[in-house]
Design an enzyme around this catalytic site. Sequence first.
Site, PDB file in Angstrom:
ATOM      1  N   GLY A 188       0.994  -1.175   0.060  1.00 22.49           N
ATOM      2  CA  GLY A 188      -0.101  -0.055  -0.074  1.00 22.49           C
ATOM      3  C   GLY A 188       0.924   1.210   0.027  1.00 22.49           C
ATOM      4  N   ALA A 189       0.687   1.897  -1.249  1.00 25.23           N
ATOM      5  CA  ALA A 189       1.524   3.260  -1.257  1.00 25.23           C
ATOM      6  C   ALA A 189       0.408   4.496  -0.873  1.00 25.23           C
ATOM      7  CB  ALA A 189       2.139   3.564  -2.604  1.00 25.23           C
ATOM      8  N   ILE A 192      -0.318   5.943   4.981  1.00 31.20           N
ATOM      9  CA  ILE A 192       0.380   5.333   6.083  1.00 31.20           C
ATOM     10  C   ILE A 192       1.543   4.351   5.460  1.00 31.20           C
ATOM     11  CG2 ILE A 192       0.139   3.707   7.973  1.00 31.20           C
ATOM     12  CD1 ILE A 192      -2.872   4.876   8.268  1.00 31.20           C
ATOM     13  N   ALA A 276      -0.285  -2.127   4.975  1.00 33.56           N
ATOM     14  CA  ALA A 276      -0.810  -0.623   5.282  1.00 33.56           C
ATOM     15  C   ALA A 276      -1.892  -0.573   4.163  1.00 33.56           C
ATOM     16  CB  ALA A 276       0.136   0.381   5.003  1.00 33.56           C
ATOM     17  N   ASP A 319     -13.631   8.789  12.353  1.00 32.70           N
ATOM     18  CA  ASP A 319     -13.351   7.647  11.342  1.00 32.70           C
ATOM     19  C   ASP A 319     -14.471   6.773  11.102  1.00 32.70           C
ATOM     20  OD1 ASP A 319     -10.814   8.721  11.318  1.00 32.70           O
ATOM     21  OD2 ASP A 319      -9.870   6.824  11.690  1.00 32.70           O
ATOM     22  N   ALA A 327      -7.572  12.873  11.830  1.00 30.53           N
ATOM     23  CA  ALA A 327      -7.974  13.275  13.236  1.00 30.53           C
ATOM     24  C   ALA A 327      -8.623  14.396  13.397  1.00 30.53           C
ATOM     25  CB  ALA A 327      -6.756  13.252  13.945  1.00 30.53           C
ATOM     26  N   HIS A 451       9.820  37.945   5.773  1.00 28.35           N
ATOM     27  CA  HIS A 451      10.676  37.276   4.827  1.00 28.35           C
ATOM     28  C   HIS A 451      11.885  37.197   5.667  1.00 28.35           C
ATOM     29  CE1 HIS A 451      13.573  36.880   1.401  1.00 28.35           C
ATOM     30  NE2 HIS A 451      14.405  37.938   2.085  1.00 28.35           N
TER      31      HIS A 451
END
Length: 479
Positions: A188-189, A192, A276, A319, A327, A451
């Site tokens: 899983g890319a 997470i 993931a 969730d 979150a 700046h």
Amino acid sequence: MSDNFDVVVIGAGPAGYAAAIRCAQLGLNTACIDKSLGKDGKPVFGGTCLNWGCIPSKALLDASHKYLDAKEHFAEIGITVESVGIDVPRMIARKDKVVSGMTQGIAGLFKGNGVTGLAGTGKLLANRRVELCPHEGNATIIQAEHVILAPGSVPVEIPPTPIDGDRIVDSTGALEFTEVPERVSVIGAGVIGLELGSVWSRLGSEVVVLEALEEFLPMVDQRIARDSLKIFKGQGLDIRLGTLVTGSEVRAGEVVVSYRDNVGEQTVTVDKLIVAVGRKPYTEELLAPDSGINLDEGGFVKVNDLCATDAPDIYAVGDAVRGPMLAHKGTEEGVMVAERIAGFKPLVNYETVPSVIYTHPEIAWVGKTEQEVKTSGESYAVGQFPFSASGRAQAANDTQGIVKVIADAQTDRILGVHVLGPQASEIVAQAVIAMEFDASAEDLGLTMFAHPTLSEAFHEAALSVAGHAIHVVNRKKRN
Ligand code: FAD
Ligand code: AMP
């Protein structure tokens, strides 16, 4: 303990604890139930975010980033170090200390605000009654005027790679390695997977990321996704797109992972496999059959825009309900519900939920991507500014990435802001404020930025929407 409360919240993650604290601030007699146990076996508040998610992952991301900086980049700025070492148990212990400090902080906030924190499993029964099963002892029944469900989410497991907690782990296990594995694979890319892959890659593991989709980060603006893929590959992450994991075998202390790509069946052998592949809503043990709550086809608690469920005076947030699993999204929902219970009328603006991937450089965005705007047929203008042209980024030796501002071509209203770069997570907060106040790109251009700051890149990108950037040659030249 009283067995009557104005509000009972089930779940003390960022959605639930925020709801409970805000309810108590508004004068409501509030209890918050959570069943989580910490590493020491004692009850903890804070949910996934504090215990196994946002905070511990950022502790390890930060530590691993500092290590890599010292090892590979200090010399570039004239600092020589004799030797740089890693003490993984100490790194993990520090992460645990951060976690326990934060979770104790929630217990302190409960106390300070008058929230009754209860350890155990909460189950919603009919008529706003909640059964509390403590970790020890008998169940009790609590009567509530209002109930807020905030049970959160858990990692998705896939049949080819059953989690064994040793060689094959989920995101929680990947935060607990006691030494740096030589070879790691991540399935899983997504957010997470990239964060955890980055941690172990920076600490010295060879990391192969296997991703079923052909497209890298499809939810991210395409330009940013393209640029970041090149950067991550340059960092040594071996990201293999279009690879579907089909099996795994643990043998002789290693894992052989099988996957299919456009060449055919392949394998990769690693010491640790991190799964993931996403998260799913967690509603186990939460609802009695007659609770009156319905789930949608994805298993999420069904709610309307105001987080009201199908049962009167019962809400669900975080969730476990539709929308991004983040979150801060849950926290905003929790606070909104608390205020609505108290008689106020706030709303959550789902158009301005920021997203962040805490790689280095970070990826952060809010609003629409260019591909979304293009598909919708809206006419739009884009302004861009590279960090390589930022004095502050140059001074900090951290120049990869760009800021991209997308504005409505007619009204100049900002439609989306996309950042790949150092502290993108902080810069995007300014874009959220701008969008909340319906700013135009011109409004931002007329705003003064200190700046030298990284935020000036955002200012310049906004100026460049009309071809007015100062520190880069504008692609479109206008008066
Ligand atoms: P949770 O935090 O999951 O909390 C729910 C709590 O309710 C849990 O403690 C659970 O045990 C408890 N509970 C559930 N059912 C019951 C019951 N019946 N009785 C009693 N208690 C119950 N998000 C970000 O915004 N930024 C990040 O950087 C980020 N990083 C992450 C990194 C990782 C590795 C992971 C796994 C997640 C990350 N997330 C991040 C996602 C974030 O953690 C979640 O979006 C967030 O925690 C969801 O909050 P929640 O309150 O809805 O649920
Ligand atoms: P996210 O939902 O953002 O956490 O990302 C999870 C990623 O895992 C998605 O991009 C999925 O395409 C990917 N994924 C899910 N199952 C598999 C699999 N069997 N093999 C490879 N990648 C997968």
